[in-house]
Design an enzyme around this catalytic site. Sequence first.
Site, mmCIF file in Angstrom:
data_model
loop_
_atom_site.group_PDB
_atom_site.id
_atom_site.type_symbol
_atom_site.label_atom_id
_atom_site.label_comp_id
_atom_site.label_asym_id
_atom_site.label_seq_id
_atom_site.Cartn_x
_atom_site.Cartn_y
_atom_site.Cartn_z
ATOM 1 N N LYS A 25 0.429 4.865 6.688
ATOM 2 C CA LYS A 25 -0.167 5.685 5.626
ATOM 3 C C LYS A 25 0.416 7.092 5.699
ATOM 4 O O LYS A 25 1.049 7.480 6.665
ATOM 5 C CB LYS A 25 -1.691 5.783 5.761
ATOM 6 C CG LYS A 25 -2.430 4.457 5.763
ATOM 7 C CD LYS A 25 -2.417 3.777 4.433
ATOM 8 C CE LYS A 25 -3.091 2.415 4.538
ATOM 9 N NZ LYS A 25 -2.530 1.425 3.693
ATOM 10 N N SER A 44 0.793 -1.233 0.000
ATOM 11 C CA SER A 44 0.000 0.000 0.000
ATOM 12 C C SER A 44 0.827 1.286 0.000
ATOM 13 O O SER A 44 0.316 2.339 -0.337
ATOM 14 C CB SER A 44 -0.966 0.026 1.183
ATOM 15 O OG SER A 44 -0.284 0.287 2.388
#
Length: 187
Positions: free
Chosen positions: A85, A42
């Site tokens: 993230k 990711s």
Amino acid sequence: MGYLKSFFEFSWDLIKVAVIALFLAGLVRYFLVQPFFVEGASMEPNFENGEYLLIDELSYYFREVKRGEVVVFHYPLDTSRYYIKRVIGLPNETMEIKGGKITIYNNSNKEGFLITENYIPSNLMTEGNIKKRLDKDEYFVLGDNRASSSDSRRWGVLPKNDVVGRVWVRAWPVAKASVFEAPMYTQ
């Protein structure tokens, strides 16, 4: 007999040093820096599966999270899991994703501004059609690999209390070792 006494004194000093060292290492590990292994794709191309990172857990006690910083946090839908993230939206802002672009609206920019993300490939579009107002303790986070990321577009905002810390150092692989700062955004 003198040798035996010296041996015990030396051993006792060694035990004291070891206990103090373990105590200090524990303080550093649990309150200042935490290791983290990247799992999944990711955050590619900036962070790859299997990389070993050091997370700064102290900075956010003295300053606010900055846009563009990469953070490790407890996944809001299962706080036993950790995610990594990039912070895109800050508290009290409105985030809009439309046409592959990200616009931020805040008190300084009532008309909004497009963010430029130099850390992702220029041909990468941010999918989604979202407009979200963030509360005072919420962040909007995205993975750098937008096509393969479970992030705020899918599960919602990140509560401030779930943030563990910011990515500070990539320690492994050694050839890619580096220290990270938040990227600068033009408004």
